[in-house]
Every structure is written in C-alpha cells, then in structure tokens.
Write a protein that holds these residues in place. Structure first.
Motif, PDB file in Angstrom:
ATOM      1  N   ALA A   1      -1.801 -24.975  -6.297  1.00 42.64           N
ATOM      2  CA  ALA A   1      -1.763 -23.516  -6.180  1.00 42.64           C
ATOM      3  C   ALA A   1      -1.055 -22.917  -7.383  1.00 42.64           C
ATOM      4  O   ALA A   1      -1.495 -21.916  -7.959  1.00 42.64           O
ATOM      5  CB  ALA A   1      -1.050 -23.114  -4.890  1.00 42.64           C
ATOM      6  N   SER A   2       0.026 -23.549  -7.743  1.00 40.67           N
ATOM      7  CA  SER A   2       0.806 -23.052  -8.865  1.00 40.67           C
ATOM      8  C   SER A   2      -0.012 -23.021 -10.142  1.00 40.67           C
ATOM      9  O   SER A   2      -0.022 -22.030 -10.878  1.00 40.67           O
ATOM     10  CB  SER A   2       2.030 -23.945  -9.023  1.00 40.67           C
TER      11      SER A   2
ATOM     12  N   MET B   1       0.770 -27.398  -3.248  1.00 38.80           N
ATOM     13  CA  MET B   1       1.627 -26.416  -3.887  1.00 38.80           C
ATOM     14  C   MET B   1       1.471 -26.446  -5.404  1.00 38.80           C
ATOM     15  O   MET B   1       1.352 -25.417  -6.052  1.00 38.80           O
ATOM     16  CB  MET B   1       3.060 -26.774  -3.510  1.00 38.80           C
ATOM     17  N   ARG B   2       1.476 -27.623  -5.932  1.00 35.64           N
ATOM     18  CA  ARG B   2       1.351 -27.766  -7.383  1.00 35.64           C
ATOM     19  C   ARG B   2       0.006 -27.235  -7.842  1.00 35.64           C
ATOM     20  O   ARG B   2      -0.121 -26.587  -8.877  1.00 35.64           O
ATOM     21  CB  ARG B   2       1.479 -29.232  -7.779  1.00 35.64           C
TER      22      ARG B   2
ATOM     23  N   VAL C   1      -2.629 -20.222 -10.037  1.00 34.82           N
ATOM     24  CA  VAL C   1      -2.107 -18.880 -10.302  1.00 34.82           C
ATOM     25  C   VAL C   1      -1.822 -18.703 -11.789  1.00 34.82           C
ATOM     26  O   VAL C   1      -2.192 -17.695 -12.399  1.00 34.82           O
ATOM     27  CB  VAL C   1      -0.826 -18.614  -9.491  1.00 34.82           C
TER      28      VAL C   1
END
Lengths: 327, 327
Positions: B81-82, B78-79, B85
């Motif tokens: 991916a963040s 998640m991190r 982006v």
DNA sequence: GAATTGAATCGAAGCGCTTCGAACGTGGTT
DNA sequence: AACCACGTTCGAAGCGCTTCGATTCAATTC
C-alpha cells in the motif's frame, strides 16, 4: 451515465425533489419518495461524487494519514486502517490514504483541493509540523496516539497510564509482591514521548499504592543490552517474581534471557507485556493489548461528530484490556 | 476560496487560459504562462477536485482494494500500500482505500459515483466475483497476485515459478544434491491457487533439470503436522541436505522441528524460504523475498499506462531475488 | 366563502472547472 | 494593399448536483 435529471423525468418530478429524497433535507411526501426511490432503483442511478462535492461542498471522504515508515508496527497500523475504513463506510464515507511522508504539504493539498472533509492522523509527534497546519486548515481532525498535543484538537489514545496500573493490579492479585518494569530505550523517555512516560507513571503509581517493591529500567534494542538489563533487574530486585515489559521489540529476547538465567516463565517470573496482541499470543504471555480496531472505530466516530458540528472531548482515552494467558 | 476566475482576473487573462496553463492541453505563450503561474503562487490557488472531476470527467484518484481479513500477511500488504501511494503521488494521483469485504458492490459504488479513475485490486481469487464486475465497469484495472484470471485484464505478480527454480539453482550451486520442498497446506494446492502451484512447478522442473533428488510435501498449520512432515521428509529423503520452504506460517516451526530431530540449520540442512523478507531476516534464513514495494510501483505504473490509453501486457511477472543469509 | 396557513413541490441560479468554436493579432504571402 | 494562416487568447456553454425563494394546492380558520 444516469443523472438526477433522468431520474426526475422518469418519476415525473423536479430534479430538486429527487435531491431532497436523497438527502432528506426537506420533507417529501411518502408517495413521491417511493416513486422516486423506484425510479432510482430501476435506472440504477448513482450520484456523481464530483458534482455533489461541487454543489454541496461536502465530499464524504476523509483522509487517513498513516506512518508507513519502518519502525512502526505494521500489523497494528493495518488493523487500524481496516477498522477506520469499515467504520467510515458505515457513515457512508470513503477513505483517502495519505502517507505521513507527504507531511504538512499533503494535508494542505487534500484540504485545499477540497478532496476530503476531515482528517484522521496517526502517530503525531510532540512538535509535529502538521499540528499547526491542521489548526490553520480548520477542518475537523482527530489525532491518534499522542494526546499530549491536544490543545483545540481532538485526540484518541489507549490509556497507557491505566495500562501500566492494570499490570500491577493484576500481578498483585496473583500474589506478587516484587515487580520489575522493563521499558523502551532510554532515548524514548528522554524525548518525552507521551505513551512511554505515561505507562511508566501508571506502573509506578500503582506499585506505590499497592505497596509492592519495584524497579523500572529502560532497554535498548539488541540482545546484549537486554541480557544486561535483565541481569541488573534480577540482581537489584532479588525477590522479583513478576516483570512488566513495555517494549515490543525486545519482548522475545527478555523471555529468552530470563530462561537463560535459569528462571522459568511464568513459574518463577510472571511476565506481563504491553504490546500488540498477536505478539503476546505468539509468546504466550499475559498482555495488555493495543486495541487498534476500537481505536479506529472511535476515531472515525469522533470525526463524524465533529463533522456534524458537535464538540467531542479533546482527549478520549480507551481503557486497556488485559488478557491473561497464564497456564 | 481562491478560484480559477480569481487567478484569471489577477493575471489579466481569461479563465480558460488559466486552465490551459494548468493542464497544458493547448499552447500558451511563455509570457502568459509565467504571469499566470505567478498569480497562482501569489494567491495560493488550488483547483477544486470536485469541479475538475465534474467538468473533466477525470478524478485523479485510484482505488486500492486491499484484503484486510486475517490470514494475509499484514506487513506485506502495508508495504505494498505504501509503495502504491508513493508511486501514485508521483503521477499526481491520490489513493482511495477500499476493503475487500465490500466485494463487487464496492467496486460498483466507487466507479458508479465517479470517485476513481481506475482500480488496483490485490488478492483476487480464481473465480472472484469482482473479475466480471471489473470487466463490466470498463475502467482500467490492475490485479495483483493471481495472474491466472488475466483474460483482458492486466495482472502483476511475483514470478513464483522462477522463485521455485531459483532456490534449487542456489542450493545446487552450494553443492546440495538432495533437496526437500515443504509447501502450503494441501487444500491450497487443491484449490488450484496460482502461486502455490507455480512455485512447486518451478521447483520440480529445476530439480529435474539439475538432476537432484527431491520430494515435495504439503504442511498444515499446526505443530504436530509440521513435526510429522519434517519427520517424513527426513525419512523418505534420507540424504536430504537442503530444504525449500514455501509456507510462511510454519517456517519457524520447521526450523524448530529440524533442530529437534538433531539436525543443525544450516550446517546439516540448509533452509531456503520463500516468504516476506522480515520473517526470513528474523529467522536468519536465506530467502527469496516478495518484493512488495516493486510490486506496488509496477502496478501503479501499469495502471497509469492504461489510463493513458496504452495497452500494457496482460501479465507482468517480477523476477524473484534471492538473499543469502548463510553464516 | 374569502383569507390564512403550511406542507410539498418546482424552477432557476450557481458551485468551479474544462472544452470547443470563434476572435484576435501578427507575420508572411501574393 | 489586401489576403491568408497560424499561434494565442477569449467567451460561453455545460458537467450534475444542491439550495433557496417562489409557487401550488389542500386543509384550516374566521
């Protein structure tokens, strides 16, 4: 690159016919359909997404707006994202990832440049700047997690009220007559955050209905606060044999403090948690889980319905599921 | 919808001129540039992404392929991916989320339909079916986490070898002379998974160089196995005062078992973990962290360089950072 | 047998943008 | 005064697709 014209030539038909075979928007005889299909396979034709979007004003992409700041439970977000992508693909849709820190401007951008057909927005707050923008943009959108904002938009969430009640029912059925409730930090309730209040409401109503003694207290995020609250609870609710915890951040601490006070868990005090499943699993507690996967799937399905011109209910509440891990 | 023609008319220029203002691909006089800019603002013009993609054969979207199966550490993903982006947005790119379970077909699809300009692929395995496909597709791609596959592609990863060495160096500087190493399950080493072996190699080489006694053992994922391994380690390496753990799944258990054996952590046995930061934080252990955010940023930057026609190095290793949480 | 229908297909326009060659001025050159 | 060169700008073609009205042809009807 293989274009629709190549396919048409190869199959001996007009490009428009190929298009109709692909979209099914006009009837095509079984024979041509087969021939065209064959040519598509043979040539390995794949329609150009941009051209499609331009001509058809439909992108087959939906925006997934995720909160990626600290403080949200990342595994849940991830699982949700995962089920969104999977479900979207079943509808032949792709997913564009947008972070919440782009705010309303991000929504404006992806809608304005015709990048997406609709929005899935997680973690919308009560007076979120994005809500009016979403309305203004007029694209189908589904909000997750805070149905309080509904009003014309479509929302999905776990039925927290039912979750609170479910815990009580479960405990009563096990014979408990005095049940404590340990919730989020006080500030959360003050902020009128939907889910926290609704859980508490569900708990209280069920306790009332079942005629069990109960006390609810908020808990701050650090050890001393938890110890104090647990102490208070044990004192005030002297015959408490069960505790519902709706505060994933301090769940471990609560169990620790109970044990430090000489109470065995679950023999002396049965603990039921409302939290992500994995956390409860780890602590071996009975829990009501937040079904991130179901949530994601449902959200996409609602969005697809809206894209199809339907008008799904403004609010969908998913029934909670209780997993008993006693013994 | 406001189109480029509307803007051109409003500014009194040709559509092509507006395009050149926007893209900067031909010189435009300062005056017209201003006038056009003004019209764009006034009319709220936003170029149609599909039209752009069609005419310019560039989508300004990159595919992020994530492993969303169980077993990977979700918060790290998640991190990552963040940060992908965020960095992508700085380059005016959007991110399309693709799950690894679509496999090679997924890559074919998004490339074939011209949905994306390039790929960011996480968690590529040694003989991954996607590697040849990625080559065949010929689009810029950056792989994460398993540089072993390089060969024409661009890879980024944490420098695990340096990480293993860093732990030893740190412990030696604290005065330790006998250090254990507790790694992934044996199968992981057998599979020749890049990162596991490299960490071990770094550890061993550093131990050799520093002249400290050391023993390395693999650890399976359940309690009994961990207990056994810890026991073996304490017996074989009798004077062990420090332990490097490269196995996030059992980290907590290791500490537990050490304590059960009567060793205080960190007073009797100093534990250094190679794991996601939050986990180490929670257990209050010194750790080498996996810098998901840096990794994401760097990956995007490499991809952008490739999109710009540059040829970045085949392998980028990010230096590990050790966080001391002693005392 | 001519007229009417309707299913299947075709052809052309157009979606909004980029891009390329051509045209247009301007200023400096012979 | 005619010319050239250069920085700007224009116009038109074309990217690959969808869509709509027109067309075709066979099956039906009177």
């Amino acid at each position: 690159m293989v274009t629709i014209v190549d396919v048409a030539r190869h199959a001996g038909v007009a490009p428009s016919t190929v298009s109709y075979v692909l979209t099914g928007k006009r009837p095509v005889s079984a024979e041509t359909r087969m021939r065209v299909g064959e040519s598509i396979r043979l040539l390995g034709y794949q329609p150009h997404a941009g051209a499609r979007a331009l001509a058809g004003s439909r992108t087959n992409v939906l925006a997934l707006v995720l909160p990626l700041r600290e403080g949200v439970h990342l595994p849940v977000v991830m699982r949700f994202a995962s089920s969104v992508v999977t479900t979207a693909r079943e509808h032949d849709m792709d997913v564009l990832l947008v972070t919440a820190d782009e705010g309303a401007a991000g929504l404006r951008r992806v809608a304005g440049t015709a990048r997406v057909d609709g929005f899935l927005v997680m973690d919308v707050e009560l007076d979120d700047e994005r809500v009016p923008v979403l309305r203004e943009l007029g694209r189908p959108a589904v909000l997750l997690g805070h149905p309080a904002v509904a009003n014309g938009l479509t929302c999905v969430d776990l039925d927290f009220e039912a979750a609170g009640a479910r815990c009580v029912d479960h405990l009563v059925e096990l014979g408990h007559r005095t049940i404590g409730f340990l919730g989020a930090p006080g500030a959360v309730y003050a902020r009128n955050t939907g889910f926290a209040r609704r859980t508490l409401a569900g708990f209280s109503a069920a306790a009332m209905r079942r005629g069990v003694a109960s006390t609810a207290l908020p808990a701050e995020r650090h050890r001393d606060a938890v110890r104090a609250v647990v102490g208070t609870l044990l004192r005030e609710l002297a015959r408490m044999t069960a505790l519902v915890v709706h505060n994933e951040a301090v769940l471990g601490l609560v169990v620790e403090c109970l044990r430090a006070e000489g109470r065995r868990v679950p023999e002396d005090v049965a603990v039921v948690a409302i939290c992500p499943d994995e956390l409860a699993e780890q602590l071996r507690l009975t829990s009501v889980r937040l079904p991130a996967d179901v949530l994601g799937r449902r959200a996409v399905e609602l969005l697809m319905a809206k894209l199809g011109g339907q008008h799904p209910p403004a609010l969908t509440l998913l029934p909670p599921k209780l997993f008993s891990r006693t013994g």
